[in-house]
Design an enzyme around this catalytic site. Structure first.
Site, PDB file in Angstrom:
ATOM      1  N   ARG A 155      -6.912  -0.735  -7.667  1.00 58.07           N
ATOM      2  CA  ARG A 155      -7.260   0.425  -6.825  1.00 58.07           C
ATOM      3  C   ARG A 155      -7.334   1.663  -7.729  1.00 58.07           C
ATOM      4  O   ARG A 155      -6.434   1.872  -8.539  1.00 58.07           O
ATOM      5  CB  ARG A 155      -6.220   0.652  -5.703  1.00 58.07           C
ATOM      6  CG  ARG A 155      -6.187  -0.447  -4.651  1.00 58.07           C
ATOM      7  CD  ARG A 155      -5.334  -0.062  -3.457  1.00 58.07           C
ATOM      8  NE  ARG A 155      -6.040   0.804  -2.524  1.00 58.07           N
ATOM      9  CZ  ARG A 155      -5.480   1.349  -1.444  1.00 58.07           C
ATOM     10  NH1 ARG A 155      -4.197   1.142  -1.194  1.00 58.07           N
ATOM     11  NH2 ARG A 155      -6.174   2.105  -0.620  1.00 58.07           N
ATOM     12  N   ASP A 169      -1.838  10.731  -2.576  1.00 54.63           N
ATOM     13  CA  ASP A 169      -2.061   9.692  -3.582  1.00 54.63           C
ATOM     14  C   ASP A 169      -2.199  10.282  -4.975  1.00 54.63           C
ATOM     15  O   ASP A 169      -2.090   9.571  -5.968  1.00 54.63           O
ATOM     16  CB  ASP A 169      -3.302   8.879  -3.230  1.00 54.63           C
ATOM     17  CG  ASP A 169      -3.030   8.059  -1.993  1.00 54.63           C
ATOM     18  OD1 ASP A 169      -3.139   8.606  -0.882  1.00 54.63           O
ATOM     19  OD2 ASP A 169      -2.660   6.887  -2.147  1.00 54.63           O
ATOM     20  N   ALA A 195       0.954   5.071  -2.276  1.00 52.01           N
ATOM     21  CA  ALA A 195       0.902   5.313  -3.717  1.00 52.01           C
ATOM     22  C   ALA A 195       2.158   4.856  -4.484  1.00 52.01           C
ATOM     23  O   ALA A 195       2.054   4.071  -5.439  1.00 52.01           O
ATOM     24  CB  ALA A 195       0.599   6.793  -3.960  1.00 52.01           C
ATOM     25  N   ARG A 253       0.861  -1.189   0.000  1.00 50.58           N
ATOM     26  CA  ARG A 253       0.000   0.000   0.000  1.00 50.58           C
ATOM     27  C   ARG A 253       0.896   1.238   0.000  1.00 50.58           C
ATOM     28  O   ARG A 253       2.104   1.128   0.185  1.00 50.58           O
ATOM     29  CB  ARG A 253      -0.953  -0.018   1.203  1.00 50.58           C
ATOM     30  CG  ARG A 253      -0.213  -0.344   2.503  1.00 50.58           C
ATOM     31  CD  ARG A 253      -0.685   0.409   3.665  1.00 50.58           C
ATOM     32  NE  ARG A 253      -0.602   1.827   3.497  1.00 50.58           N
ATOM     33  CZ  ARG A 253       0.526   2.536   3.580  1.00 50.58           C
ATOM     34  NH1 ARG A 253       1.689   1.962   3.824  1.00 50.58           N
ATOM     35  NH2 ARG A 253       0.520   3.851   3.414  1.00 50.58           N
TER      36      ARG A 253
HETATM   37  O1  MRU Z   1      -4.843   3.199   1.534  1.00 48.29           O
HETATM   38  P1  MRU Z   1      -3.359   3.427   1.614  1.00 48.29           P
HETATM   39  O2  MRU Z   1      -2.755   2.920   2.878  1.00 48.29           O
HETATM   40  O3  MRU Z   1      -2.633   2.933   0.380  1.00 48.29           O
HETATM   41  O4  MRU Z   1      -3.236   5.011   1.622  1.00 48.29           O
HETATM   42  C1  MRU Z   1      -1.967   5.596   1.628  1.00 48.29           C
HETATM   43  C2  MRU Z   1      -1.982   7.068   1.774  1.00 48.29           C
HETATM   44  O5  MRU Z   1      -3.008   7.706   1.754  1.00 48.29           O
HETATM   45  C3  MRU Z   1      -0.656   7.747   1.840  1.00 48.29           C
HETATM   46  O6  MRU Z   1      -0.718   8.875   2.639  1.00 48.29           O
HETATM   47  C4  MRU Z   1      -0.275   8.147   0.417  1.00 48.29           C
HETATM   48  O7  MRU Z   1      -0.304   7.019  -0.418  1.00 48.29           O
HETATM   49  C5  MRU Z   1       1.044   8.754   0.334  1.00 48.29           C
HETATM   50  S1  MRU Z   1       2.291   7.515   0.380  1.00 48.29           S
HETATM   51  C6  MRU Z   1       3.791   8.188   0.092  1.00 48.29           C
END
Ligand code: MRU
Length: 342
Positions: A89, A231, A51, A49
């Site tokens: 996703r 993201d 981005a 998980r």
């Molecule tokens: O649902 P997730 O855990 O993948 O969400 C991740 C986030 O919202 C992070 O803050 C975002 O991806 C930035 S990661 C460098």
């Protein structure tokens, strides 16, 4: 900087391995990803998980899926597998960007070894981008400051260093003393399970709070800076990030606290005008209800949109932007290697 932390993913012996982030902080387990459906499942269920990490994982998975595919079917299969992976996703733009980058490369050179090289280059580039975000963002963190962050935009969400955490690791390494409050980040607790764990393991003083405590801390002048990841940042500068980020931005506006976002160029989406045009992933109600709630309907959007006007600045690998125009100019300098820009 982040030597004490497990890598979010590895490419070893022509095989993708993902750190199973659902088991953290209690267990450090890597799962071998040996098929395209397994990669889709791993991204969809948050084994991997964050981005940038999703994008890197998808790039390797796509390259791996083409190993047995011979010439006449190569292009059509590459495109089909790419669309399938992208459906895992919808919100983080890095997934589509990394997959599309591999497709472009595969159309020019329909060769598995070249695809693997491209995936490796995306992986290496991510390390550089995060290092540079760390360098540029470090000036925001002064001795004695109290920071607040949300979700996990740390090393676990990328290749190394993190995005929002990169300036923290940079300053910590230089001996600057500061302290970080971490939102637990309901409903999946990425802040409590991942960010608090990785900062603590790296020696940065950290205090965990529930998501509904930030206002109280700000009212007591306990927060000097909010620093989060993202993201997707759209062309107008809107920031899409983990649900609850908008709450923090509104609070920062009210209490006059700087609100900064760390965004590598791979997370910038020049093709989408505004946050309202982005699909916000909605996840299963059970993630919210767990064992505490009555058996009622639950609403579980995974991300929210923070309007550009609530953002003090966006830290990129090229510097800090304070509006949409300077952001697009910084991104246009393209520090990522040629051939993998969108
Ligand atoms: O649902 P997730 O855990 O993948 O969400 C991740 C986030 O919202 C992070 O803050 C975002 O991806 C930035 S990661 C460098």
């Amino acid at each position: 900087m982040t030597d004490q932390l497990p890598e979010s993913l590895r490419w070893e012996n022509q095989q993708l391995y993902l750190l199973d982030q659902r088991l953290l902080p209690h267990e450090i387990v890597y799962v071998a990803i040996s098929s395209l459906p397994a990669a889709w499942e791993a991204i969809n269920t948050l084994t991997v998980r964050g981005a940038p990490a999703i994008g890197i994982a998808a790039a390797y998975a796509l390259a791996q899926s083409m190993k047995e595919v011979a010439a006449p079917a190569f292009t059509a299969t590459l495109k089909k597998n790419a669309e399938y992976l992208k459906s895992a996703r919808p919100t983080a733009v890095n997934l589509a960007w990394a997959v599309d980058t591999l497709v472009k490369s595969g159309l020019q050179n329909p060769d598995v070894a070249a695809l693997i090289q491209q995936a490796k280059e995306i992986h290496r580039a991510d390390i550089r981008l995060c290092e540079n975000i760390g360098r540029h963002g470090s000036s925001l963190i002064k001795p004695g400051m109290n920071l607040l962050t949300h979700c996990n935009a740390g090393a676990l969400a990328v290749s190394r260093h993190g995005t929002a955490t990169a300036p923290m690791y940079h300053q910590h390494q230089r001996g600057v003393n500061f302290h970080v409050y971490v939102d637990e980040t309901r409903p999946l607790y990425q802040g409590a399970r991942l960010t608090a764990w990785e900062l603590d393991r790296s020696g940065i003083p950290v205090t965990l709070i529930c998501d509904n405590m930030a206002a109280t801390l700000m009212a007591r002048n306990k927060i000097d800076l909010v620093l989060v990841g993202t993201d997707r940042v759209t062309a107008n500068g809107d920031v899409i990030n983990k649900i609850g980020t908008l709450n923090l931005a509104v609070l920062c506006h009210h209490f006059n606290v700087p609100f900064y976002v760390a965004c590598p160029s791979t997370t910038y989406d020049a093709n989408t005008l505004a946050g309202e045009d982005v699909e916000i992933e909605e996840r299963a109600a059970d993630e919210i209800k767990q064992r505490h709630a009555a058996d009622v309907t639950a609403f579980n959007p995974a991300f929210d949109v923070t309007p550009a006007q609530l953002v003090t600045g966006i830290i990129t690998e090229q510097g800090i932007a304070h509006d949409a125009r300077s952001l697009s100019e910084l991104i246009a300098r393209q520090s990522a290697p040629r051939g993998i820009q969108s």
